[in-house]
Design a protein around this motif. Sequence first.
Motif, PDB file in Angstrom:
ATOM      1  N   PHE A   1      -2.770   6.115   8.234  1.00  0.00           N
ATOM      2  CA  PHE A   1      -1.543   6.555   8.894  1.00  0.00           C
ATOM      3  C   PHE A   1      -0.471   5.585   8.430  1.00  0.00           C
ATOM      4  O   PHE A   1      -0.414   4.440   8.885  1.00  0.00           O
ATOM      5  CB  PHE A   1      -1.705   6.520  10.413  1.00  0.00           C
ATOM      6  N   HIS A   2       0.339   6.034   7.473  1.00  0.00           N
ATOM      7  CA  HIS A   2       1.264   5.110   6.821  1.00  0.00           C
ATOM      8  C   HIS A   2       2.482   4.890   7.701  1.00  0.00           C
ATOM      9  O   HIS A   2       2.896   5.773   8.448  1.00  0.00           O
ATOM     10  CB  HIS A   2       1.609   5.647   5.419  1.00  0.00           C
ATOM     11  N   CYS A   3       3.018   3.678   7.622  1.00  0.00           N
ATOM     12  CA  CYS A   3       4.159   3.265   8.444  1.00  0.00           C
ATOM     13  C   CYS A   3       3.937   3.707   9.891  1.00  0.00           C
ATOM     14  O   CYS A   3       4.754   4.423  10.468  1.00  0.00           O
ATOM     15  CB  CYS A   3       5.467   3.829   7.915  1.00  0.00           C
TER      16      CYS A   3
ATOM     17  N   THR B   1       5.618  -1.497   2.216  1.00  0.00           N
ATOM     18  CA  THR B   1       7.080  -1.546   2.359  1.00  0.00           C
ATOM     19  C   THR B   1       7.686  -0.173   2.623  1.00  0.00           C
ATOM     20  O   THR B   1       8.730  -0.071   3.252  1.00  0.00           O
ATOM     21  CB  THR B   1       7.755  -2.102   1.082  1.00  0.00           C
ATOM     22  N   ASP B   2       7.080   0.900   2.117  1.00  0.00           N
ATOM     23  CA  ASP B   2       7.723   2.221   2.087  1.00  0.00           C
ATOM     24  C   ASP B   2       9.046   2.140   1.319  1.00  0.00           C
ATOM     25  O   ASP B   2       9.996   2.865   1.613  1.00  0.00           O
ATOM     26  CB  ASP B   2       7.930   2.807   3.488  1.00  0.00           C
ATOM     27  N   SER B   3       9.098   1.252   0.324  1.00  0.00           N
ATOM     28  CA  SER B   3      10.292   1.145  -0.519  1.00  0.00           C
ATOM     29  C   SER B   3      10.650   2.522  -1.059  1.00  0.00           C
ATOM     30  O   SER B   3       9.755   3.306  -1.365  1.00  0.00           O
ATOM     31  CB  SER B   3       9.998   0.231  -1.714  1.00  0.00           C
TER      32      SER B   3
ATOM     33  N   SER C   1       0.802  -1.227   0.000  1.00  0.00           N
ATOM     34  CA  SER C   1       0.000   0.000   0.000  1.00  0.00           C
ATOM     35  C   SER C   1       0.837   1.280   0.000  1.00  0.00           C
ATOM     36  O   SER C   1       0.274   2.383   0.026  1.00  0.00           O
ATOM     37  CB  SER C   1      -0.966   0.001   1.187  1.00  0.00           C
ATOM     38  N   HIS C   2       2.181   1.142  -0.052  1.00  0.00           N
ATOM     39  CA  HIS C   2       3.019   2.343  -0.002  1.00  0.00           C
ATOM     40  C   HIS C   2       4.424   1.994  -0.471  1.00  0.00           C
ATOM     41  O   HIS C   2       5.215   1.408   0.272  1.00  0.00           O
ATOM     42  CB  HIS C   2       3.061   2.880   1.438  1.00  0.00           C
ATOM     43  N   ALA C   3       4.752   2.323  -1.705  1.00  0.00           N
ATOM     44  CA  ALA C   3       6.092   2.047  -2.236  1.00  0.00           C
ATOM     45  C   ALA C   3       6.471   3.159  -3.200  1.00  0.00           C
ATOM     46  O   ALA C   3       5.755   3.442  -4.150  1.00  0.00           O
ATOM     47  CB  ALA C   3       6.107   0.706  -2.961  1.00  0.00           C
ATOM     48  N   HIS C   4       7.631   3.781  -2.916  1.00  0.00           N
ATOM     49  CA  HIS C   4       8.088   4.892  -3.762  1.00  0.00           C
ATOM     50  C   HIS C   4       8.916   4.339  -4.916  1.00  0.00           C
ATOM     51  O   HIS C   4      10.128   4.597  -4.996  1.00  0.00           O
ATOM     52  CB  HIS C   4       8.911   5.876  -2.934  1.00  0.00           C
ATOM     53  N   ILE C   5       8.241   3.608  -5.797  1.00  0.00           N
ATOM     54  CA  ILE C   5       9.000   3.022  -6.910  1.00  0.00           C
ATOM     55  C   ILE C   5       9.342   4.060  -7.965  1.00  0.00           C
ATOM     56  O   ILE C   5      10.067   3.763  -8.908  1.00  0.00           O
ATOM     57  CB  ILE C   5       8.263   1.828  -7.542  1.00  0.00           C
TER      58      ILE C   5
ATOM     59  N   GLY D   1      -1.580  12.238  -1.239  1.00  0.00           N
ATOM     60  CA  GLY D   1      -0.440  11.949  -0.374  1.00  0.00           C
ATOM     61  C   GLY D   1       0.719  11.391  -1.169  1.00  0.00           C
ATOM     62  O   GLY D   1       0.577  11.113  -2.358  1.00  0.00           O
ATOM     63  N   GLU D   2       1.888  11.334  -0.518  1.00  0.00           N
ATOM     64  CA  GLU D   2       1.856  11.393   0.911  1.00  0.00           C
ATOM     65  C   GLU D   2       2.103  12.802   1.394  1.00  0.00           C
ATOM     66  O   GLU D   2       2.895  13.554   0.823  1.00  0.00           O
ATOM     67  CB  GLU D   2       2.849  10.384   1.491  1.00  0.00           C
ATOM     68  N   PHE D   3       1.405  13.130   2.463  1.00  0.00           N
ATOM     69  CA  PHE D   3       1.623  14.400   3.126  1.00  0.00           C
ATOM     70  C   PHE D   3       1.630  14.124   4.625  1.00  0.00           C
ATOM     71  O   PHE D   3       1.336  13.005   5.059  1.00  0.00           O
ATOM     72  CB  PHE D   3       0.549  15.423   2.725  1.00  0.00           C
TER      73      PHE D   3
HETATM   74 ZN   LIG Z   1       6.533   7.201   2.052  1.00  0.00          ZN
END
Ligand SMILES: [Zn+2]
Length: 304
Positions: A183-185, A233-235, A36-40, A123-125
């Motif tokens: 609320f990510h990570c 992952t927040d990759s 649900s969250h990866a900065h690829i 987001g993300e913000f």
């Molecule tokens: Zn992030």
Amino acid sequence: MHHTHRGIVGAHPCGRPGRGHFFRSPERISCLLVDSHAHIDTSRFNADREDVISTAFKAGITCIIDPGCDLDSSRFALTLAKTHPGTIFAGVGTHPHDATTYSNEVGAHCREMAQEPEVVAIGEFGLDYFRMLSPRDVQRSVFCAHLQLARDCDLPCIIHVRDSHDDVIELLHAHGQGLRGVFHCFSGNVAQAEECLAFEGFMLSFAGPLTRQGNALPEVARMAPLDRILVETDSPYLVPQPVRAKRNEPLFVKHVAEKLAEIKDMNFEEIAQVTTMNAVRLFNLDAFPSFQRHSKAERGESIQ
Ligand SMILES: [Zn+2]
């Protein structure tokens, strides 16, 4: 506490098929997972981005959400979503580190991009008082601008919180009523998780820190209702244990899900299914035609 090692990590990723309709082929994990969250979009994937994406999809990651961190990265996330329809989705927004780059004009561009069906979140913000790369008052006003954007576009919020819990809660109370998001990570304690979950439209997302010692996250994961949790992952950041790589990537979300399953004393398949259903519901992924087509038969029945 005893727990059997029932997950997918190890020599035989599909040694145990679980529910039949999730099981596809021996080289695939036996269920679907959403990162649900990866900065690829970031440059650390420039050399092998398509390989990283296809490795994840081949392993059974059904969908990746890439949240933009500034205008350029939001644009690139949208481009990636358009070139991988139904599997990559984008968020548009400005990270608190880059809050000083936000302007009304940037907001207008985000608003325009948010009309695209591939954009599923604002987001993300957020607020980051740990690194404090933008002044606090700028972060706060950019935060509020994003809440307004989410409201106007009727999209969920992807919120970054670091050493800023009280301010985030205060601003959400003042300006975020009725909004939904994640609320990510999540990195807080149980009391903070309860304050976050008091916002009914919001979920907590767990990342690599859940696999590491010395935090309250196992307790938080234990108390969080099943219909309010996501995995990510927040990759390329926050590599989960036991991975040795220096760079995180969407494939590794399985380690976060496995840890979550262990903590909740559930099957890996069940955790994969609930977190996937939650992501589909929060980001309204069903509304995207090709997502529906390629995933409906595979998703099976809801176990909620
Ligand atoms: Zn992030």
